[in-house]
Structures are given as C-alpha cells and as structure tokens.
Design a protein around this motif. Structure first.
Motif, mmCIF file in Angstrom:
data_model
loop_
_atom_site.group_PDB
_atom_site.id
_atom_site.type_symbol
_atom_site.label_atom_id
_atom_site.label_comp_id
_atom_site.label_asym_id
_atom_site.label_seq_id
_atom_site.Cartn_x
_atom_site.Cartn_y
_atom_site.Cartn_z
ATOM 1 N N THR A 67 7.878 13.223 -12.168
ATOM 2 C CA THR A 67 7.590 14.405 -11.432
ATOM 3 C C THR A 67 8.229 14.265 -10.270
ATOM 4 O OG1 THR A 67 5.183 14.228 -12.255
ATOM 5 C CG2 THR A 67 5.569 15.800 -10.472
ATOM 6 N N PRO A 68 9.191 15.347 -9.970
ATOM 7 C CA PRO A 68 10.111 15.427 -8.750
ATOM 8 C C PRO A 68 8.985 15.487 -7.228
ATOM 9 C CG PRO A 68 10.913 16.772 -10.121
ATOM 10 C CD PRO A 68 9.618 16.345 -10.645
ATOM 11 N N SER A 69 9.537 14.864 -6.339
ATOM 12 C CA SER A 69 8.822 14.760 -5.085
ATOM 13 C C SER A 69 8.763 16.276 -4.268
ATOM 14 C CB SER A 69 9.270 13.791 -4.241
ATOM 15 O OG SER A 69 8.674 13.891 -2.876
ATOM 16 N N LYS A 70 7.595 16.493 -3.826
ATOM 17 C CA LYS A 70 7.693 17.927 -3.040
ATOM 18 C C LYS A 70 8.762 17.766 -1.770
ATOM 19 C CE LYS A 70 3.760 16.616 -0.526
ATOM 20 N NZ LYS A 70 1.996 17.279 -0.321
ATOM 21 N N TYR A 71 9.116 16.414 -1.477
ATOM 22 C CA TYR A 71 9.977 16.234 -0.232
ATOM 23 C C TYR A 71 11.377 16.202 -0.307
ATOM 24 C CZ TYR A 71 5.372 14.869 1.701
ATOM 25 O OH TYR A 71 4.037 14.812 2.116
ATOM 26 N N LEU A 72 11.660 16.449 -1.711
ATOM 27 C CA LEU A 72 13.347 16.289 -2.067
ATOM 28 C C LEU A 72 14.057 17.178 -1.387
ATOM 29 C CD1 LEU A 72 13.383 15.430 -5.688
ATOM 30 C CD2 LEU A 72 14.107 13.682 -3.992
ATOM 31 N N LYS A 73 13.851 18.681 -1.437
ATOM 32 C CA LYS A 73 14.358 19.780 -0.698
ATOM 33 C C LYS A 73 14.306 19.291 1.000
ATOM 34 C CE LYS A 73 13.836 22.928 -4.330
ATOM 35 N NZ LYS A 73 13.148 24.207 -4.792
ATOM 36 N N GLU A 74 13.228 19.150 1.375
ATOM 37 C CA GLU A 74 13.174 19.059 2.852
ATOM 38 C C GLU A 74 13.730 17.871 3.407
ATOM 39 O OE1 GLU A 74 9.259 18.549 5.782
ATOM 40 O OE2 GLU A 74 8.941 18.674 3.710
ATOM 41 N N ASP B 98 0.723 -1.309 0.160
ATOM 42 C CA ASP B 98 0.139 0.180 0.045
ATOM 43 C C ASP B 98 0.906 1.105 0.019
ATOM 44 O OD1 ASP B 98 -2.690 -1.100 -0.173
ATOM 45 O OD2 ASP B 98 -2.568 -1.511 1.892
ATOM 46 N N LEU B 99 2.103 1.094 0.569
ATOM 47 C CA LEU B 99 3.048 2.458 0.846
ATOM 48 C C LEU B 99 3.453 2.589 -0.821
ATOM 49 C CD1 LEU B 99 4.920 1.653 4.122
ATOM 50 C CD2 LEU B 99 3.120 3.584 3.561
ATOM 51 N N GLY B 100 3.802 1.503 -1.431
ATOM 52 C CA GLY B 100 4.164 1.590 -2.874
ATOM 53 C C GLY B 100 3.229 1.985 -3.616
ATOM 54 N N MET B 101 2.163 1.632 -3.480
ATOM 55 C CA MET B 101 1.038 2.125 -4.437
ATOM 56 C C MET B 101 0.745 3.614 -4.364
ATOM 57 S SD MET B 101 0.291 -0.059 -6.305
ATOM 58 C CE MET B 101 -1.139 0.395 -7.221
ATOM 59 N N ASN B 102 0.982 4.247 -3.136
ATOM 60 C CA ASN B 102 0.535 5.499 -2.663
ATOM 61 C C ASN B 102 1.965 6.669 -2.997
ATOM 62 O OD1 ASN B 102 -2.290 5.889 -1.737
ATOM 63 N ND2 ASN B 102 -1.704 3.972 -0.934
ATOM 64 N N ALA B 103 3.061 6.056 -3.237
ATOM 65 C CA ALA B 103 4.345 6.774 -3.126
ATOM 66 C C ALA B 103 4.119 7.747 -4.468
ATOM 67 C CB ALA B 103 5.525 5.830 -3.209
ATOM 68 N N ASP B 104 5.054 8.714 -4.312
ATOM 69 C CA ASP B 104 5.220 9.705 -5.365
ATOM 70 C C ASP B 104 6.458 8.864 -6.225
ATOM 71 O OD1 ASP B 104 7.801 10.346 -4.483
ATOM 72 O OD2 ASP B 104 6.909 12.403 -3.437
ATOM 73 N N ASP B 105 6.932 9.749 -7.274
ATOM 74 C CA ASP B 105 7.732 9.358 -8.253
ATOM 75 C C ASP B 105 9.185 9.205 -7.876
ATOM 76 O OD1 ASP B 105 5.860 9.120 -10.293
ATOM 77 O OD2 ASP B 105 6.669 10.884 -11.260
ATOM 78 N N ASP B 106 9.497 9.616 -6.452
ATOM 79 C CA ASP B 106 10.798 9.594 -5.788
ATOM 80 C C ASP B 106 10.882 8.533 -4.631
ATOM 81 O OD1 ASP B 106 12.599 11.195 -7.251
ATOM 82 O OD2 ASP B 106 11.214 12.535 -6.568
ATOM 83 N N GLY B 107 9.546 8.018 -4.411
ATOM 84 C CA GLY B 107 9.456 6.841 -3.557
ATOM 85 C C GLY B 107 9.224 7.360 -1.972
ATOM 86 N N PHE B 108 8.513 8.715 -2.029
ATOM 87 C CA PHE B 108 8.187 9.288 -0.716
ATOM 88 C C PHE B 108 6.577 9.091 -0.660
ATOM 89 C CE2 PHE B 108 11.896 12.037 -1.447
ATOM 90 C CZ PHE B 108 12.367 12.122 -0.014
ATOM 91 N N CYS B 109 6.266 8.848 0.921
ATOM 92 C CA CYS B 109 4.865 8.385 0.959
ATOM 93 C C CYS B 109 4.408 9.052 2.276
ATOM 94 C CB CYS B 109 4.781 7.001 0.833
ATOM 95 S SG CYS B 109 2.927 6.464 1.203
#
Length: 123
Positions: free
Chosen positions: A86-93, A25-36
C-alpha cells in the motif's frame, strides 16, 4: 521485521537503549514505505527529542518535519510483495526529499531474493 545487519551493528548497539527502543517502535508503526509519524510514537513510548536526534545522527532516520520521518534502511528491513503493498500517503508530499535520498544511495537497495518468479526449486 528488523535486519540483524542493522540491529547488531556497532552504530546501533552503541546507542542508548531508549534510542534503540524508539527505532523499533518507529519500525513497528511505519507504513509500507517506511514513513512514520514520529510525534505519535514518541508520545506512546515516552521517548525524548534526544532519542530522535541520536537516530538522526546515526543515519537511521530522516526527519522531514515535526511530524513525519522515514526509516532510511526500510527496504533492508522489510520487503512487501507487490500485491500486498500500500503506497504511503506521504510519497507525494516528500517527493523532492526522497529523490535526494535515493541519489545519495541511502534507500536504493534491491531485494536479495525475488519471491515472485514462480520458479520452484527442490533440493
């Protein structure tokens, strides 16, 4: 997509079914960089904190805080073409933590096959 080298491994199979389901379920909901955002997924699936701790202990996820995690084998499970990424919004954080993960060689996996070469082979 999930790689069978992960989901058929003994470290994965020996986990409780609820932890395995949480991983999917985490994998299905993760963004293109694997963040969830794991809290949301855990609420949707009725997973427990124990299930998340099992995934952490097995080295399948890295939890950053009470909200966000990254799936460590994301690049092994998934490949996104550059024009669809699509880059993750969490990459910078979480940049500092990601650098440590890459240094540990946990996420630095190359794609087996480059589909953007433009070469066509007919056998």
């Amino acid at each position: 997509m999930f790689n069978k080298s992960i989901t058929n491994s003994s470290k994965f199979i020996m986990m409780p079914p609820t932890s395995r389901l949480l991983y999917y379920d985490l994998g299905m909901n993760a963004d293109d960089d694997g963040f969830c955002e794991h809290f949301v997924v855990m609420k949707m699936t009725d997973a427990t904190p124990y299930d998340l701790r099992v995934l952490q202990a097995r080295g399948l996820v890295k939890v950053f805080d009470d909200k966000v995690l990254i799936i460590r084998d994301w690049k092994e499970n998934n490949y996104h073409q550059k024009d669809r990424y699509t880059p993750s919004k969490y990459l910078k954080e979480y940049k500092k933590e990601l650098k440590l993960l890459v240094e540990d060689n946990q996420m630095d996996k190359k794609c087996i096959q480059d589909v953007n070469t433009g070469k066509v082979s007919i056998v």
